[in-house]
Design a protein around this motif. Structure first.
Motif, PDB file in Angstrom:
ATOM      1  N   GLY A   5      15.204  50.651  50.103  1.00 46.80           N
ATOM      2  CA  GLY A   5      14.173  50.817  51.487  1.00 46.80           C
ATOM      3  C   GLY A   5      14.843  50.157  52.647  1.00 46.80           C
ATOM      4  N   LEU A   6      16.056  49.528  52.575  1.00 48.71           N
ATOM      5  CA  LEU A   6      16.674  49.058  53.796  1.00 48.71           C
ATOM      6  C   LEU A   6      17.495  49.880  54.746  1.00 48.71           C
ATOM      7  CD1 LEU A   6      18.479  45.814  51.797  1.00 48.71           C
ATOM      8  CD2 LEU A   6      16.299  46.019  52.952  1.00 48.71           C
ATOM      9  N   THR A   7      17.194  49.607  55.892  1.00 50.77           N
ATOM     10  CA  THR A   7      18.126  50.254  56.676  1.00 50.77           C
ATOM     11  C   THR A   7      19.599  49.491  57.039  1.00 50.77           C
ATOM     12  OG1 THR A   7      17.474  49.101  58.615  1.00 50.77           O
ATOM     13  CG2 THR A   7      15.987  50.912  58.199  1.00 50.77           C
ATOM     14  N   GLN A   8      20.436  50.250  57.503  1.00 49.38           N
ATOM     15  CA  GLN A   8      21.747  49.643  57.880  1.00 49.38           C
ATOM     16  C   GLN A   8      21.646  48.542  58.525  1.00 49.38           C
ATOM     17  OE1 GLN A   8      24.003  53.122  59.687  1.00 49.38           O
ATOM     18  NE2 GLN A   8      24.383  53.776  57.759  1.00 49.38           N
ATOM     19  N   ARG A   9      20.587  48.584  59.616  1.00 51.75           N
ATOM     20  CA  ARG A   9      20.299  47.295  60.299  1.00 51.75           C
ATOM     21  C   ARG A   9      19.748  46.019  59.501  1.00 51.75           C
ATOM     22  NH1 ARG A   9      20.233  44.902  65.264  1.00 51.75           N
ATOM     23  NH2 ARG A   9      18.009  43.815  65.726  1.00 51.75           N
ATOM     24  N   ASP A  10      18.989  46.504  58.679  1.00 46.71           N
ATOM     25  CA  ASP A  10      18.386  45.600  57.798  1.00 46.71           C
ATOM     26  C   ASP A  10      19.407  44.850  56.977  1.00 46.71           C
ATOM     27  OD1 ASP A  10      15.848  46.094  58.415  1.00 46.71           O
ATOM     28  OD2 ASP A  10      15.805  47.731  56.695  1.00 46.71           O
ATOM     29  N   LEU A  11      20.537  45.649  56.350  1.00 46.09           N
ATOM     30  CA  LEU A  11      21.347  44.895  55.652  1.00 46.09           C
ATOM     31  C   LEU A  11      22.518  44.332  56.382  1.00 46.09           C
ATOM     32  CD1 LEU A  11      23.152  44.577  53.067  1.00 46.09           C
ATOM     33  CD2 LEU A  11      23.968  46.927  53.489  1.00 46.09           C
ATOM     34  N   ALA A  12      22.610  44.721  57.512  1.00 39.63           N
ATOM     35  CA  ALA A  12      23.519  44.041  58.633  1.00 39.63           C
ATOM     36  C   ALA A  12      23.014  42.592  59.017  1.00 39.63           C
ATOM     37  CB  ALA A  12      23.883  44.779  59.735  1.00 39.63           C
ATOM     38  N   LEU A  13      21.817  42.558  59.205  1.00 39.89           N
ATOM     39  CA  LEU A  13      21.117  41.190  59.555  1.00 39.89           C
ATOM     40  C   LEU A  13      20.834  40.400  58.408  1.00 39.89           C
ATOM     41  CD1 LEU A  13      17.887  42.630  61.739  1.00 39.89           C
ATOM     42  CD2 LEU A  13      19.861  41.213  62.464  1.00 39.89           C
ATOM     43  N   ALA A  14      20.808  40.898  57.070  1.00 39.48           N
ATOM     44  CA  ALA A  14      20.648  39.965  55.899  1.00 39.48           C
ATOM     45  C   ALA A  14      22.069  39.509  55.560  1.00 39.48           C
ATOM     46  CB  ALA A  14      20.384  40.930  54.822  1.00 39.48           C
ATOM     47  N   GLY A  27      24.591  38.949  57.970  1.00 38.14           N
ATOM     48  CA  GLY A  27      25.084  38.111  59.139  1.00 38.14           C
ATOM     49  C   GLY A  27      26.129  39.047  59.707  1.00 38.14           C
ATOM     50  N   VAL A  28      26.069  40.355  59.920  1.00 38.32           N
ATOM     51  CA  VAL A  28      27.240  41.288  60.467  1.00 38.32           C
ATOM     52  C   VAL A  28      26.530  42.123  61.295  1.00 38.32           C
ATOM     53  CG1 VAL A  28      28.887  40.972  58.595  1.00 38.32           C
ATOM     54  CG2 VAL A  28      27.402  43.028  58.521  1.00 38.32           C
ATOM     55  N   GLY A  29      27.600  42.711  62.289  1.00 40.28           N
ATOM     56  CA  GLY A  29      26.851  43.732  63.074  1.00 40.28           C
ATOM     57  C   GLY A  29      26.531  45.007  62.281  1.00 40.28           C
ATOM     58  N   ALA A  30      25.656  45.738  62.806  1.00 40.05           N
ATOM     59  CA  ALA A  30      25.324  47.237  62.172  1.00 40.05           C
ATOM     60  C   ALA A  30      26.594  48.197  61.989  1.00 40.05           C
ATOM     61  CB  ALA A  30      24.241  47.982  62.913  1.00 40.05           C
ATOM     62  N   ARG A  31      27.606  48.188  63.026  1.00 42.14           N
ATOM     63  CA  ARG A  31      28.749  48.820  62.930  1.00 42.14           C
ATOM     64  C   ARG A  31      29.538  48.514  61.626  1.00 42.14           C
ATOM     65  NH1 ARG A  31      32.148  51.433  66.701  1.00 42.14           N
ATOM     66  NH2 ARG A  31      34.240  51.662  66.085  1.00 42.14           N
ATOM     67  N   PHE A  32      29.562  47.233  61.210  1.00 45.44           N
ATOM     68  CA  PHE A  32      30.395  46.917  59.967  1.00 45.44           C
ATOM     69  C   PHE A  32      29.693  47.711  58.779  1.00 45.44           C
ATOM     70  CE2 PHE A  32      30.422  44.659  55.807  1.00 45.44           C
ATOM     71  CZ  PHE A  32      31.795  44.607  56.009  1.00 45.44           C
ATOM     72  N   VAL A  33      28.392  47.728  59.013  1.00 43.19           N
ATOM     73  CA  VAL A  33      27.603  48.590  57.567  1.00 43.19           C
ATOM     74  C   VAL A  33      27.955  50.187  57.757  1.00 43.19           C
ATOM     75  CG1 VAL A  33      25.546  49.065  56.625  1.00 43.19           C
ATOM     76  CG2 VAL A  33      25.735  46.712  57.525  1.00 43.19           C
ATOM     77  N   VAL A  34      27.947  50.444  58.960  1.00 41.54           N
ATOM     78  CA  VAL A  34      28.542  51.885  59.095  1.00 41.54           C
ATOM     79  C   VAL A  34      29.669  52.162  58.484  1.00 41.54           C
ATOM     80  CG1 VAL A  34      28.914  53.719  60.733  1.00 41.54           C
ATOM     81  CG2 VAL A  34      26.771  52.426  60.884  1.00 41.54           C
ATOM     82  N   GLU A  35      30.998  51.446  59.064  1.00 37.56           N
ATOM     83  CA  GLU A  35      32.101  51.443  58.640  1.00 37.56           C
ATOM     84  C   GLU A  35      32.441  51.221  57.271  1.00 37.56           C
ATOM     85  OE1 GLU A  35      34.168  48.680  61.287  1.00 37.56           O
ATOM     86  OE2 GLU A  35      34.398  50.314  62.873  1.00 37.56           O
ATOM     87  N   LEU A  36      31.450  50.396  56.492  1.00 37.49           N
ATOM     88  CA  LEU A  36      31.739  50.316  55.105  1.00 37.49           C
ATOM     89  C   LEU A  36      31.139  51.657  54.267  1.00 37.49           C
ATOM     90  CD1 LEU A  36      32.105  48.311  52.765  1.00 37.49           C
ATOM     91  CD2 LEU A  36      29.775  47.646  53.024  1.00 37.49           C
ATOM     92  N   LEU A  79      31.795  42.392  49.889  1.00 40.54           N
ATOM     93  CA  LEU A  79      31.212  41.841  48.698  1.00 40.54           C
ATOM     94  C   LEU A  79      29.739  41.052  48.922  1.00 40.54           C
ATOM     95  CD1 LEU A  79      34.150  39.913  47.239  1.00 40.54           C
ATOM     96  CD2 LEU A  79      33.167  42.085  46.416  1.00 40.54           C
ATOM     97  N   ALA A  80      29.467  40.721  50.223  1.00 43.39           N
ATOM     98  CA  ALA A  80      28.187  40.183  50.729  1.00 43.39           C
ATOM     99  C   ALA A  80      27.066  41.192  50.814  1.00 43.39           C
ATOM    100  CB  ALA A  80      28.290  39.398  52.175  1.00 43.39           C
ATOM    101  N   ALA A  81      27.819  42.274  51.154  1.00 42.81           N
ATOM    102  CA  ALA A  81      27.083  43.660  51.436  1.00 42.81           C
ATOM    103  C   ALA A  81      26.305  43.938  49.822  1.00 42.81           C
ATOM    104  CB  ALA A  81      27.727  44.767  51.960  1.00 42.81           C
ATOM    105  N   ALA A  82      27.554  44.165  48.974  1.00 45.25           N
ATOM    106  CA  ALA A  82      27.096  44.376  47.615  1.00 45.25           C
ATOM    107  C   ALA A  82      26.131  43.637  46.817  1.00 45.25           C
ATOM    108  CB  ALA A  82      28.528  44.362  46.773  1.00 45.25           C
TER     109      ALA A  82
END
Length: 82
Positions: free
Chosen positions: A29-38, A40-49, A62-65
């Motif tokens: 139930g996380l948004t891309q922004r939620d994951l980015a904040l968790a 410590g990266v920008g939302a753009r990184f999560v989109v590109e990932l 690996l931090a996102a995983a």
């Protein structure tokens, strides 16, 4: 390649990795922004990932995983050390 029933195929490409992280993120139930904040990266990184950008920084990937509970293991590792 044949996979046992109920098993996920191996992650062999950046896009497969990004898709798996995205699937786990949505399941939590996380948004891309939620994951980015968790992590410590920008939302753009999560989109590109998610899109499988092959130059995504490994440490951040690996931090996102880890943040979504995705555990990476070497399926060929029998547990013995050399």
């Amino acid at each position: 390649m044949i996979f046992p029933s109920g098993k996920n195929p191996p992650i062999e490409t950046p896009s497969a990795f990004g898709a798996r992280v995205a699937r786990k993120r949505r399941a939590l139930g996380l948004t891309q922004r939620d994951l980015a904040l968790a992590i410590g990266v920008g939302a753009r990184f999560v989109v590109e990932l998610k899109r499988g950008k092959p130059t995504a920084q490994l440490g951040k990937a690996l931090a996102a995983a880890k943040a979504v509970g995705l555990r990476l293991v070497d399926a060929a590792d029998d547990g013995s050390s050399s």
